[in-house]
Scaffold this motif. Structure first.
Motif, PDB file in Angstrom:
ATOM      1  N   SER A   1     -15.080  15.971  34.621  1.00  0.00           N
ATOM      2  CA  SER A   1     -16.017  16.073  35.739  1.00  0.00           C
ATOM      3  C   SER A   1     -15.856  17.364  36.525  1.00  0.00           C
ATOM      4  O   SER A   1     -16.756  17.758  37.274  1.00  0.00           O
ATOM      5  N   GLU A   2     -14.717  18.052  36.376  1.00  0.00           N
ATOM      6  CA  GLU A   2     -14.486  19.308  37.076  1.00  0.00           C
ATOM      7  C   GLU A   2     -14.792  20.525  36.201  1.00  0.00           C
ATOM      8  O   GLU A   2     -14.558  21.660  36.600  1.00  0.00           O
ATOM      9  N   GLY A   3     -15.318  20.259  34.996  1.00  0.00           N
ATOM     10  CA  GLY A   3     -15.665  21.346  34.099  1.00  0.00           C
ATOM     11  C   GLY A   3     -14.530  21.850  33.241  1.00  0.00           C
ATOM     12  O   GLY A   3     -14.681  22.858  32.541  1.00  0.00           O
ATOM     13  N   ASN A   4     -13.389  21.162  33.265  1.00  0.00           N
ATOM     14  CA  ASN A   4     -12.260  21.546  32.411  1.00  0.00           C
ATOM     15  C   ASN A   4     -12.464  21.005  31.009  1.00  0.00           C
ATOM     16  O   ASN A   4     -12.828  19.834  30.837  1.00  0.00           O
ATOM     17  N   CYS A   5     -12.210  21.835  30.006  1.00  0.00           N
ATOM     18  CA  CYS A   5     -12.348  21.388  28.621  1.00  0.00           C
ATOM     19  C   CYS A   5     -11.188  20.459  28.265  1.00  0.00           C
ATOM     20  O   CYS A   5     -10.027  20.835  28.378  1.00  0.00           O
TER      21      CYS A   5
ATOM     22  N   ASP B   1     -16.080  18.282  28.301  1.00  0.00           N
ATOM     23  CA  ASP B   1     -15.549  18.708  29.598  1.00  0.00           C
ATOM     24  C   ASP B   1     -15.383  17.506  30.512  1.00  0.00           C
ATOM     25  O   ASP B   1     -16.168  16.540  30.437  1.00  0.00           O
TER      26      ASP B   1
ATOM     27  N   ASN C   1     -23.691  30.242  26.306  1.00  0.00           N
ATOM     28  CA  ASN C   1     -24.199  29.672  27.550  1.00  0.00           C
ATOM     29  C   ASN C   1     -25.660  30.019  27.781  1.00  0.00           C
ATOM     30  O   ASN C   1     -26.250  29.605  28.774  1.00  0.00           O
TER      31      ASN C   1
ATOM     32  N   SER D   1     -23.965  13.538  28.859  1.00  0.00           N
ATOM     33  CA  SER D   1     -23.004  13.159  29.900  1.00  0.00           C
ATOM     34  C   SER D   1     -22.999  11.660  30.110  1.00  0.00           C
ATOM     35  O   SER D   1     -24.060  11.007  30.085  1.00  0.00           O
TER      36      SER D   1
ATOM     37  N   GLU E   1     -26.318  18.748  25.141  1.00  0.00           N
ATOM     38  CA  GLU E   1     -25.296  18.248  26.055  1.00  0.00           C
ATOM     39  C   GLU E   1     -25.587  16.779  26.350  1.00  0.00           C
ATOM     40  O   GLU E   1     -26.749  16.398  26.504  1.00  0.00           O
TER      41      GLU E   1
ATOM     42  N   THR F   1     -18.775  15.332  29.793  1.00  0.00           N
ATOM     43  CA  THR F   1     -19.949  15.952  29.185  1.00  0.00           C
ATOM     44  C   THR F   1     -19.568  16.545  27.844  1.00  0.00           C
ATOM     45  O   THR F   1     -18.651  17.373  27.768  1.00  0.00           O
TER      46      THR F   1
END
Length: 297
Positions: free
Chosen positions: A276-280, A274, A135, A175, A173, A253
């Protein structure tokens, strides 16, 4: 089609068990003769431990003569288990957190199966990958390049690294919102007209209860991200694990990081998408060639 599988659907049954009072030599012989890596230790119907090949090797190296030892003397008593209805990722997390390779499956206090890293790797190929995507982007320079024919104002991307080629640590990245029109165009172009993706009434009756995006269309966002690395990126292989569904009109993304140089111009990348909620929802590895941009470009 994307769906997290429960442990129940991949666990092995029946489970090989042994009593804690059994001699260690008996456990060793059974592991050899039955070609298995572990035995769950049961006492009066309750799981009390597990004994593995490595446990026996370790005690043999330390003690020499193990003839007087029982399974109970050698077994690992801290037993980490998982429920059969837990999803695969929960099993992966427990294996990695506890640094173990065997996970008994217990339901209502009873042993119903066992799942191993080998079992999970059939569904989550990147399980054994040691390198994780970083990160930390603070030490790298963001850049843009004219490597793509065009961009769309609704797409966003950020690429970090060096502008004259890719190297370990570079990452990108990308999106994009996957629209209903995208799904229908993909169905026509690919021939994948599965009604789950196209027919709302049909999809309402499935386990998802709604239309979802084709898994291959979602994974294509990884390719879009790779196209925005410097140079001409050419796929050699892509290994993927699907973690969950993506809804139509949802932004996703893709994240890619160069984790290993294999040869001068060949690289291994950690890849993920991921929601839209950041879940892979997709994770895996890619191997690519990075060629220079042609002079004619």
């Amino acid at each position: 089609m994307l769906v997290p599988l429960p442990v129940r659907e991949i666990m092995r049954t029946p489970v090989k068990t042994i009593s804690p009072s059994a001699p260690v030599i008996e456990a060793a012989q059974r592991l050899r003769d039955e070609d298995i890596g572990s035995l769950v230790v049961e006492d009066d119907g309750s799981c009390v431990g597990i004994i593995t090949e490595s446990d026996i090797v370790a005690v043999t190296a330390a003690e020499g003569d193990t003839r007087a030892l029982s399974v109970g003397d050698v077994m690992a008593e801290t037993l980490v288990t998982v429920a059969p209805d837990a999803d695969m990722q929960a099993a992966v997390d427990r294996l990695q957190t506890n640094n173990i390779k065997k996970l008994p499956v217990v339901e209502d206090g009873s042993l119903v199966g066992i799942v191993t890293t080998t079992d999970l790797s059939d569904y989550i190929p990147h399980l054994s990958r040691a390198v994780r995507m970083s990160n930390d982007q603070s030490q790298q320079k963001r850049f843009t390049r004219p490597d793509t024919l065009y961009e769309n104002e609704d797409w966003t991307f950020e690429s970090y690294g060096t502008a004259d080629g890719i190297d370990v640590g570079d990452h990108v990245e990308f999106s994009k919102t996957i629209s209903k029109a995208d799904v229908e165009a993909f169905a026509e172009a690919s021939g994948d007209t599965n009604r789950l993706h196209l027919d709302a009434t049909f999809a309402d009756g499935t386990r998802f209860g709604r239309r979802i995006v084709h898994g291959t269309l979602v994974s294509g966002i990884i390719s879009a991200a790779l196209a925005r690395l410097p140079g001409l990126t050419i796929y050699l292989s892509q290994e993927l694990s699907y973690q969950g569904p993506v809804d139509i009109d949802e932004e996703v993304t893709a994240r890619c990081e160069v984790v290993e140089r294999i040869q001068d111009n060949r690289f291994r990348l950690a890849t993920a998408v991921d929601d839209s909620e950041g879940n892979c929802v997709i994770e895996g590895d890619a191997v690519v060639i990075s060629d220079p941009i042609p002079d004619t470009a």
